[in-house]
Write a protein that holds these residues in place. Structure first.
Motif, short mmCIF file in Angstrom:
data_model
loop_
_atom_site.label_atom_id
_atom_site.label_comp_id
_atom_site.label_asym_id
_atom_site.label_seq_id
_atom_site.Cartn_x
_atom_site.Cartn_y
_atom_site.Cartn_z
N ASP A 119 -2.77 20.27 -10.03
CA ASP A 119 -3.19 21.66 -10.22
C ASP A 119 -3.08 22.45 -8.92
O ASP A 119 -2.69 23.61 -8.92
N ASP A 120 -3.44 21.79 -7.80
CA ASP A 120 -3.44 22.49 -6.50
C ASP A 120 -2.07 22.50 -5.83
O ASP A 120 -1.75 23.44 -5.10
N LEU A 121 -1.27 21.46 -6.07
CA LEU A 121 -0.08 21.27 -5.24
C LEU A 121 1.24 21.27 -6.02
O LEU A 121 2.29 21.01 -5.42
N ALA A 122 1.21 21.57 -7.31
CA ALA A 122 2.45 21.57 -8.08
C ALA A 122 3.48 22.55 -7.51
O ALA A 122 4.68 22.26 -7.48
N THR A 123 3.01 23.69 -7.02
CA THR A 123 3.96 24.67 -6.45
C THR A 123 4.60 24.13 -5.17
O THR A 123 5.74 24.46 -4.84
N HIS A 124 3.86 23.27 -4.43
CA HIS A 124 4.43 22.66 -3.22
C HIS A 124 5.52 21.66 -3.59
O HIS A 124 6.46 21.44 -2.81
N ALA A 125 5.39 21.04 -4.76
CA ALA A 125 6.37 20.04 -5.20
C ALA A 125 7.51 20.65 -5.99
O ALA A 125 8.51 19.96 -6.25
N ALA A 126 7.42 21.92 -6.36
CA ALA A 126 8.39 22.55 -7.25
C ALA A 126 9.84 22.45 -6.78
O ALA A 126 10.75 22.33 -7.63
N PRO A 127 10.15 22.49 -5.48
CA PRO A 127 11.57 22.36 -5.07
C PRO A 127 12.22 21.05 -5.52
O PRO A 127 13.45 20.95 -5.50
N LEU A 128 11.43 20.06 -5.95
CA LEU A 128 12.02 18.82 -6.45
C LEU A 128 12.90 19.05 -7.67
O LEU A 128 13.76 18.22 -7.99
N THR A 129 12.72 20.17 -8.35
CA THR A 129 13.56 20.49 -9.51
C THR A 129 15.02 20.67 -9.09
O THR A 129 15.92 20.59 -9.94
N ARG A 130 15.26 20.92 -7.80
CA ARG A 130 16.62 21.16 -7.32
C ARG A 130 17.31 19.89 -6.84
O ARG A 130 18.42 19.95 -6.31
N LEU A 131 16.68 18.72 -7.02
CA LEU A 131 17.34 17.47 -6.65
C LEU A 131 18.60 17.29 -7.50
O LEU A 131 18.57 17.50 -8.72
N SER A 132 19.67 16.88 -6.84
CA SER A 132 20.95 16.72 -7.54
C SER A 132 21.50 15.32 -7.28
O SER A 132 21.64 14.90 -6.14
N SER A 133 21.79 14.59 -8.37
CA SER A 133 22.35 13.24 -8.24
C SER A 133 23.11 12.90 -9.51
O SER A 133 22.96 13.55 -10.54
N THR A 134 23.91 11.85 -9.43
CA THR A 134 24.74 11.46 -10.57
C THR A 134 23.91 10.93 -11.74
O THR A 134 24.15 11.28 -12.90
N HIS A 135 22.92 10.10 -11.41
CA HIS A 135 22.17 9.42 -12.47
C HIS A 135 20.68 9.79 -12.51
O HIS A 135 19.91 9.12 -13.20
#
Length: 426
Positions: free
Chosen positions: A249-265
């Motif tokens: 609840d407190d830190l989801a916005t801090h973790a949000a850039p993880l949506t931009r991780l790019s990989s094959t699998h």
């Protein structure tokens, strides 16, 4: 012992240890270096204030909203780091300083001894009381001068030691914060695996562990890490535990850039011990929204070209206390043994169970590489490896130093890293 008694014991220890440390610092950095009553009084007051600041900051960092207590966490943990290096430096200098002080005292005593008088001199003195009185005054002045000189030398010695300790501690702490909060190194580590299909030769697993999102590591830290991971062109991204020091609840916005991780699998996550301090299920749900798969005592079959590997993950050993114990049988049994298996497990010590299940490679974090002295000496007491690559019972183990840091967030001799595991045919 009852829970109330345990809490009382922990509370007493949390005050007693800082109190003892600050008393020692007061003696060496204030009382020994000045004769001013005003400065000594100010030093005592400061020591009391810092004794209260340290446990207050630690408790706030563990239980309060990390986004709201940075104003308290920064001074508290900056001082924790500085005080730690002050203590280590002063303790290291304690023996030589005491030996030097003892030498000064001996020299002072030797200069104040009244020379042995001959009988003739005694006769002369008996007849000349005025001369005797004059000699007594001279000897008294010599003793006073020697005592004053000893005091000055002791002050010079104490001040020199205090300046040396303060300079060393300040420089080391400054470097530690700069390295701990700065960009991690990117390492490429080739690992040869048995039964690896030729089409998988060169497959890249980019791993990052120990983000420790909280009062010191926020959204910009996550965004920088994501950019650096994407720049390695990973086939798989592995986040190996200790994502945060706070709630989703407190830190989801801090973790949000993880949506931009790019990989094959895809990107995969396993829990670490810090993740159980808050609602771990909420974090797992949040990561699912970010398109990150949590391997919770399970595995995923990664097919690439004409080959495949099993990517398995188990929960952290701390999960036992939260009804989420690691289950190696569930994660690793009944698999196709014709291709290798890579296990994500937060703590290196889990490699012993991995070896029993014939895991080819385990990827772990948790240790931070020891972070800073004497952490590098303490890690081997509980973990089989501090950092790097080794083999234990035919299972290869790689331990990353992580991209974040626990509290205080400093790194000395153990820089943070993002590691690209490059799979090779044996």
């Amino acid at each position: 012992m009852s829970t109330l008694a345990q809490d009382a014991t922990i509370a007493a220890a949390s005050i007693a240890a800082p109190a003892a440390a600050h008393r020692y610092l007061y003696l060496r950095l204030v009382k020994d270096v000045t004769t001013s009553t005003r400065l000594r009084r100010a030093g005592r007051t400061t020591a009391v204030a810092l004794t209260v600041l340290v446990p207050t900051g630690v408790l706030a960092a563990q239980y309060a909203n990390p986004t709201r207590i940075a104003w308290l966490a920064w001074p508290a943990f900056l001082w924790v780091a500085l005080a730690a290096y002050l203590l280590m430096t002063l303790v290291a200098l304690e023996l030589p300083v005491r030996l030097t002080a003892r030498t000064l005292r001996r020299r002072s005593r030797s200069t104040t001894i009244v020379p042995k008088q001959t009988p003739h001199a005694l006769v002369v003195q008996q007849g000349h009381s005025g001369a005797t009185s004059m000699m007594d005054n001279t000897n008294t002045r010599k003793a006073e001068d020697a005592s004053s000189q000893l005091l000055r030398r002791r002050l010079v010695l104490a001040r020199s030691v205090a300046l040396l300790a303060t300079g060393t501690a300040a420089a080391t702490t400054g470097y530690g914060f700069h390295r701990g909060l700065g960009a991690p190194d990117v390492k490429v580590v080739p690992v040869a695996l048995r039964r690896l299909h030729p089409s998988l030769d060169g497959m890249r697993i980019t791993m990052a562990s120990d983000l420790h999102l909280g009062p010191f590591f926020g959204r910009s830290h996550t965004a920088r890490m994501v950019r650096m991971i994407n720049d390695t062109s990973p086939d798989i991204v592995a986040i190996v535990g200790d994502l945060s020091d706070g709630s989703a609840d407190d830190l989801a916005t801090h973790a949000a850039p993880l949506t931009r991780l790019s990989s094959t699998h895809g990107a995969f996550f396993v829990t670490g011990n810090h993740d159980y301090r808050h609602d771990v299920d909420a974090w797992i749900a949040t990561l699912a929204d970010f398109r990150i798969t949590t391997l919770r005592n399970t595995r995923a079959l990664i097919k690439h070209g004409g080959g495949a590997i099993d990517l398995a993950g188990v929960t952290d050993v701390t999960g036992r206390q939260n009804h989420d114990a690691p289950d190696y049988d569930r994660a690793l049994d009944d698999r196709d043994t014709s291709h290798p298996v890579v296990l994500l497990a937060h703590q290196p010590v889990q490699v012993h169970q991995a070896a029993r299940h014939k895991v080819d490679l385990q990827l772990s974090g948790h240790t931070h590489g020891g972070a800073f002295f004497p952490g590098n000496l303490l890690v081997p007491l509980t973990q089989p490896l501090t950092a790097g690559l080794t083999t234990i019972d035919r299972t290869q183990l790689y331990v990353s130093r992580g991209v974040g840091a626990s509290l205080p967030p400093i790194r000395v001799g153990a820089p943070p890293d993002i590691t690209v595991i490059e799979l090779r045919r044996q």
